[in-house]
Motif scaffolding. Structure first.
Motif, short mmCIF file in Angstrom:
data_model
loop_
_atom_site.label_atom_id
_atom_site.label_comp_id
_atom_site.label_asym_id
_atom_site.label_seq_id
_atom_site.Cartn_x
_atom_site.Cartn_y
_atom_site.Cartn_z
N UNK A 208 9.96 8.68 14.38
CA UNK A 208 9.07 7.78 13.83
C UNK A 208 8.85 7.79 12.36
N UNK A 209 9.79 8.44 11.66
CA UNK A 209 9.29 8.53 10.14
C UNK A 209 9.53 7.40 9.29
N UNK A 210 10.73 6.77 9.74
CA UNK A 210 11.03 5.52 9.05
C UNK A 210 9.92 4.55 9.18
N UNK A 211 9.58 4.05 10.40
CA UNK A 211 8.79 3.00 10.87
C UNK A 211 7.35 3.36 10.21
N UNK A 212 6.94 4.67 10.15
CA UNK A 212 5.67 5.10 9.64
C UNK A 212 5.47 4.77 8.04
N UNK A 213 6.76 5.06 7.31
CA UNK A 213 6.96 4.52 6.23
C UNK A 213 6.71 3.09 5.91
N UNK A 214 7.70 2.68 6.58
CA UNK A 214 7.67 1.06 6.49
C UNK A 214 6.30 0.39 6.82
N UNK A 215 5.59 0.86 7.62
CA UNK A 215 4.25 0.49 7.75
C UNK A 215 3.37 0.60 6.51
N UNK A 216 3.31 1.91 6.14
CA UNK A 216 2.56 2.21 4.95
C UNK A 216 2.68 1.57 3.65
N UNK A 217 4.06 1.34 3.49
CA UNK A 217 4.55 0.63 2.29
C UNK A 217 4.11 -0.72 2.40
N UNK A 218 4.24 -1.25 3.61
CA UNK A 218 3.86 -2.85 3.75
C UNK A 218 2.37 -2.73 3.38
N UNK A 219 1.56 -1.97 3.89
CA UNK A 219 0.34 -2.20 3.54
C UNK A 219 -0.01 -2.10 2.10
N UNK A 220 0.61 -0.98 1.36
CA UNK A 220 0.49 -1.14 -0.04
C UNK A 220 0.94 -2.29 -0.60
N UNK A 221 2.16 -2.99 -0.26
CA UNK A 221 2.62 -4.02 -0.67
C UNK A 221 1.56 -5.60 -0.60
N UNK A 222 0.97 -5.38 0.66
CA UNK A 222 0.07 -6.35 0.62
C UNK A 222 -1.18 -6.34 0.10
N UNK A 223 -1.67 -5.04 -0.03
CA UNK A 223 -3.04 -4.75 -0.22
C UNK A 223 -3.06 -4.40 -2.00
N UNK A 224 -2.05 -3.75 -2.44
CA UNK A 224 -2.01 -3.50 -3.94
C UNK A 224 -1.31 -4.11 -4.82
N UNK A 225 0.02 -4.61 -4.19
CA UNK A 225 0.81 -5.30 -5.07
C UNK A 225 0.77 -6.84 -5.24
N UNK A 226 -0.41 -7.27 -4.16
CA UNK A 226 -0.34 -8.39 -4.14
C UNK A 226 0.57 -9.53 -3.55
N UNK A 227 1.38 -8.77 -2.94
CA UNK A 227 2.60 -9.69 -2.17
C UNK A 227 2.02 -10.46 -0.98
N UNK A 228 2.37 -11.50 -0.87
CA UNK A 228 2.31 -12.51 0.21
C UNK A 228 3.56 -12.59 1.45
N UNK A 229 4.84 -12.21 1.06
CA UNK A 229 5.61 -12.12 1.72
C UNK A 229 6.50 -10.68 1.52
N UNK A 230 6.94 -9.86 2.49
CA UNK A 230 7.59 -8.67 2.26
C UNK A 230 9.00 -8.84 2.78
N UNK A 231 9.99 -8.51 1.96
CA UNK A 231 11.40 -8.73 2.28
C UNK A 231 12.07 -7.46 2.70
N UNK A 232 12.96 -7.58 3.73
CA UNK A 232 13.81 -6.39 4.06
C UNK A 232 15.04 -6.78 4.43
N UNK A 233 16.29 -6.15 4.03
CA UNK A 233 17.67 -6.43 4.38
C UNK A 233 18.05 -5.43 5.11
N UNK A 234 18.88 -5.89 6.32
CA UNK A 234 19.16 -4.68 7.50
C UNK A 234 20.60 -5.08 8.01
#
Length: 277
Positions: A208-234
């Motif tokens: 569950x390490x990657x999922x945990x990091x993806x979620x924590x980074x997402x909160x940072x992006x939405x709350x601190x970077x001011x992003x409205x849309x997060x983009x991931x290529x998979x």
């Protein structure tokens, strides 16, 4: 050239921030990264459409002349849907098709099995960034290929410059002081933040390490970077895509890339070398 693909638009935005040179020629964008010449997706063509069969020889000759010291060929084709049939002439000439899914999220939630044991934090020190390179080597199947570690070190240096300039953050999961998972998240245009290189050491997957990091980074992006849309290529065939969906990402587009690690190898033969992403 008006780039439609959200995947390529965010790719180009991050490359430009990191110092790559982008030249718009109308029917293609030529991307060069002088600081990292073996970075395959830092030295490539982005085409406005798939070439017809009779255009392929001239296109590849132009690419080879444009990048005379490169061993590889990397070509992106703009668009948002599956273009497998349209790029068949290019594939027949040597480059292999890599169709990735562009995933987006405007809100996120914790993964089903968040990790509560590792230390999840932003990279800060020289030692942290050195571990970023070691993790990349541990996760890459061609890490022993000549030049790979130099490529990884140069790429990490560019990522660190972006982070220290305030464009985003590189995150790591640490177990007993060892970085065993990591990813980056950076601004990539108005209202957009783009993930970079989600990696977990083979010995630590399934925790569950990657999922945990993806979620924590997402909160940072939405709350601190001011992003409205997060983009991931998979890679749509790889298990990690389920991790991204589990925190709220949905499939939005298809990104079309074609890659030939060794352009001296004839079509149909196995190409040698590593694909730098």
């Amino acid at each position: 050239m008006d780039v439609r693909s959200l995947g390529f638009r965010t790719d180009l935005a991050l490359l430009a921030l990191a110092g790559s040179h982008l030249e718009d020629r109308g029917d293609r964008i030529v991307v060069r990264t002088p600081d990292n010449p073996t970075y395959h997706w830092g030295n490539f063509y982005l085409l406005d459409r798939a070439p017809a069969a009779d255009e392929v020889p001239g296109l590849l000759a132009a690419y080879d002349a444009e990048f005379p010291t490169a061993a590889h060929r990397s070509l992106g084709v703009d668009g948002i849907t599956d273009q497998t049939a349209r790029v068949s002439a290019l594939v027949a000439a040597g480059p292999a098709l890599d169709a990735s899914v562009v995933m987006t999220a405007r809100a996120v939630h914790e993964p089903p099995r968040p990790d509560r044991t590792a230390e999840h934090r932003r990279l800060a020190s020289d030692a942290d960034w050195a571990q970023r390179v070691e993790l990349a080597a541990d996760c890459h199947e061609h890490h022993e290929a000549e030049g790979y570690r130099e490529f990884a070190s140069r790429k990490a240096l560019a990522e660190r410059r972006l982070a220290e300039a305030g464009h985003g953050v590189w995150w790591g999961s640490f177990v007993d002081g060892r970085m065993v998972s990591g990813l980056g998240l950076f601004r990539a245009g108005e209202g957009l933040a783009r993930y970079q290189t989600v990696e977990t050491h083979p010995d630590f997957r399934g925790r569950g390490l990657a999922g945990t990091l993806v979620h924590r980074a997402a909160r940072y992006g939405l709350d601190e970077l001011g992003a409205r849309t997060l983009v991931m290529i998979a890679d749509p065939t790889y298990l990690a895509v389920r991790v991204y969906r589990s925190v709220g990402f949905t499939d939005t587009e298809v990104q079309t890339q074609l890659h030939q690690a060794d352009r001296s190898v004839a079509p149909g033969d196995a190409a040698a070398g590593f694909a730098s992403t």
